[in-house]
Design an enzyme around this catalytic site. Structure first.
Site, PDB file in Angstrom:
ATOM      1  CG  HIS A 160       4.873  -0.518  -1.499  1.00  0.00           C
ATOM      2  ND1 HIS A 160       5.132  -1.701  -0.974  1.00  0.00           N
ATOM      3  CD2 HIS A 160       4.316  -0.729  -2.978  1.00  0.00           C
ATOM      4  CE1 HIS A 160       4.762  -2.636  -1.713  1.00  0.00           C
ATOM      5  NE2 HIS A 160       4.202  -2.380  -2.844  1.00  0.00           N
ATOM      6  CG  HIS A 208       4.500  -1.745  -8.147  1.00  0.00           C
ATOM      7  ND1 HIS A 208       5.362  -2.801  -8.252  1.00  0.00           N
ATOM      8  CD2 HIS A 208       3.795  -1.617  -7.072  1.00  0.00           C
ATOM      9  CE1 HIS A 208       5.019  -3.682  -7.195  1.00  0.00           C
ATOM     10  NE2 HIS A 208       4.130  -2.935  -6.340  1.00  0.00           N
ATOM     11  CG  ASN A 230       6.787  -6.503  -8.709  1.00  0.00           C
ATOM     12  OD1 ASN A 230       7.266  -5.243  -8.715  1.00  0.00           O
ATOM     13  ND2 ASN A 230       5.570  -6.748  -8.675  1.00  0.00           N
ATOM     14  CE  LYS A 270       7.083  -6.433  -1.118  1.00  0.00           C
ATOM     15  NZ  LYS A 270       6.407  -5.482  -1.840  1.00  0.00           N
ATOM     16  CG  HIS A 272       2.736  -9.201  -1.387  1.00  0.00           C
ATOM     17  ND1 HIS A 272       2.145  -8.106  -2.221  1.00  0.00           N
ATOM     18  CD2 HIS A 272       1.567 -10.053  -0.955  1.00  0.00           C
ATOM     19  CE1 HIS A 272       0.930  -8.696  -2.689  1.00  0.00           C
ATOM     20  NE2 HIS A 272       0.742  -9.660  -1.769  1.00  0.00           N
ATOM     21  CG  HIS A 293       0.579  -3.692   0.088  1.00  0.00           C
ATOM     22  ND1 HIS A 293       0.295  -4.947   0.810  1.00  0.00           N
ATOM     23  CD2 HIS A 293       1.526  -3.878  -0.858  1.00  0.00           C
ATOM     24  CE1 HIS A 293       1.252  -5.958   0.111  1.00  0.00           C
ATOM     25  NE2 HIS A 293       1.611  -5.246  -1.171  1.00  0.00           N
ATOM     26  CG  LEU A 295      -4.029  -9.236  -5.778  1.00  0.00           C
ATOM     27  CD1 LEU A 295      -3.134 -10.427  -6.549  1.00  0.00           C
ATOM     28  CD2 LEU A 295      -4.947 -10.143  -4.743  1.00  0.00           C
ATOM     29  CG  ASP A 328       0.712  -1.508  -3.983  1.00  0.00           C
ATOM     30  OD1 ASP A 328       1.847  -1.820  -4.528  1.00  0.00           O
ATOM     31  OD2 ASP A 328       0.005  -2.393  -3.469  1.00  0.00           O
ATOM     32  CB  ALA A 355      -3.751  -7.385  -9.015  1.00  0.00           C
TER      33      ALA A 355
END
Length: 360
Positions: A16, A18, A44, A102, A139, A177, A229, A257, A273
């Site tokens: 996971h 980003h 995202n 996702k 999520h 997460h 988050l 994450d 976040a």
């Protein structure tokens, strides 16, 4: 008992992550490539990665940002919306590079405005995903303003995840997460297996949720770089996560994450976040596992269980952690400014043996 001075494990994967896009990739890709062989890359962006064609383009941008000689492999995902066509799942599966879809409840986190507003709208997509063997990454938080922010994961499980599992019993799901004892219990209560004998429901756990409870955000004042988050929870939940991660249960595996935001966006009146952990993720996980006397179980959690869940070959290469002071930089360069990693300025017990240079 003498403390081990080195720890060598199969090179792990991040399930996971980003990476952001464009100029940010010059920083985020080398950070993760230094630690991990592969990573499930979150979709995202703005605009979100909603089609296989977009995922392929994004993958090429990531690959072009790898350091010289790196074999880091991004595993792409699609962003589920109310209007995702079921046929897109078939195209994604056939591509060989899209490994999951996702689900963001609309408004749940960064760049989730286009997320799902009503689960029944995406039931036709779930049906195809179940048939195609395409994992759903969730999520797991409700966005109802009447629900306390610390309860949103538990409420999501009660209101929505139970129903998804009931209506699509063969759908592979990762609850991303996880942060609560309720989530740990729910995952453990689900015993269904796929045709390969691997769990149909699993969960990723971050390093920051293993290491910190919600007090970290308010230690002597507001600490924006611990704001993420799902939000950090009470100590009882952190202990439940530690027990799950270090238990050897293959339903729980590593997902950082790691979510980079420039310092000016974190240290703001309405800060973003996300915790940046990618540059020193393994060191953080090793610290958490050693606190529990479970270093011998880090390899399974970091290197084996996620690959097994996704039906991928375990990595052949290895990495070594060395005992000794590894001080996390106060700031790292990032795009047009700088960024603050989690635990900035602190000295960790472990450091990753590296070759080459990294941004910062």
């Amino acid at each position: 008992m003498t403390q081990p001075q080195t720890l060598t494990i199969t090179r792990p994967d991040d399930w996971h992550l980003h990476l952001r896009d464009d100029a940010a990739l010059a920083y985020t890709v080398p950070w993760s490539a230094a630690q991990f062989a592969r990573a499930i890359v979150m979709p995202n962006l703005r605009p979100a990665v909603v089609s296989t064609a977009q995922a392929l383009d994004y993958r090429m941008r990531i690959l072009s940002s790898r350091p010289y000689g790196s074999v880091f492999e991004p595993l792409m995902t699609l962003y589920l919306t109310d209007s995702t066509p079921p046929a897109e799942i078939v195209r994604a599966r056939a591509s060989g590079v899209v490994h999951a879809v996702k689900l963001y409840p609309a408004g749940a986190t960064t760049n989730s405005d286009s997320g799902v507003t009503d689960l029944e709208r995406v039931y036709p997509v779930f049906e195809v995903m179940q048939a195609e063997g395409m994992p759903l990454l969730i999520h797991g938080e409700v966005t109802d303003s009447q629900v306390d922010v610390f309860d949103r994961e538990a409420v999501f499980i009660e209101r929505h995840l139970v129903r998804i599992r009931r209506d699509f019993p063969a759908l592979k799901i990762v609850l991303e997460h996880v942060t609560t004892a309720q989530a740990v219990r729910y995952v453990r209560d689900q015993t269904a297996l796929d045709a390969r004998g691997t769990p149909l429901l699993a969960a990723t756990i971050t390093a920051h949720h293993l290491l910190y409870n919600r007090n970290a955000m308010f230690a002597g004042g507001m600490r924006p770089h611990y704001y993420c988050l799902p939000i950090l929870k009470r100590e009882q939940h952190r202990q439940a996560l530690l027990e799950a991660a270090t238990s050897g249960d293959a339903r729980f595996f590593l997902g950082t994450d790691s979510a980079p935001h420039a310092r000016v966006l974190k240290e703001a009146a309405c800060g973003c976040a996300g915790c940046l952990t990618a540059p020193h993720a393994l060191e953080l996980y090793a610290h958490a596992f050693e606190q529990c006397g479970a270093l011998h179980r880090l390899e399974g959690f970091a290197s084996f269980y996620g690959a097994d869940f996704y039906g991928l070959k375990r990595n052949d290469s290895r990495v070594t952690l060395l005992r000794g002071g590894s001080t996390v930089p106060e700031r790292l360069p990032y795009v047009d400014g700088d960024i603050v990693p989690l635990d900035a300025g602190r000295t960790l017990d472990w450091r990753l043996e590296r070759s080459g240079s990294l941004p910062g």
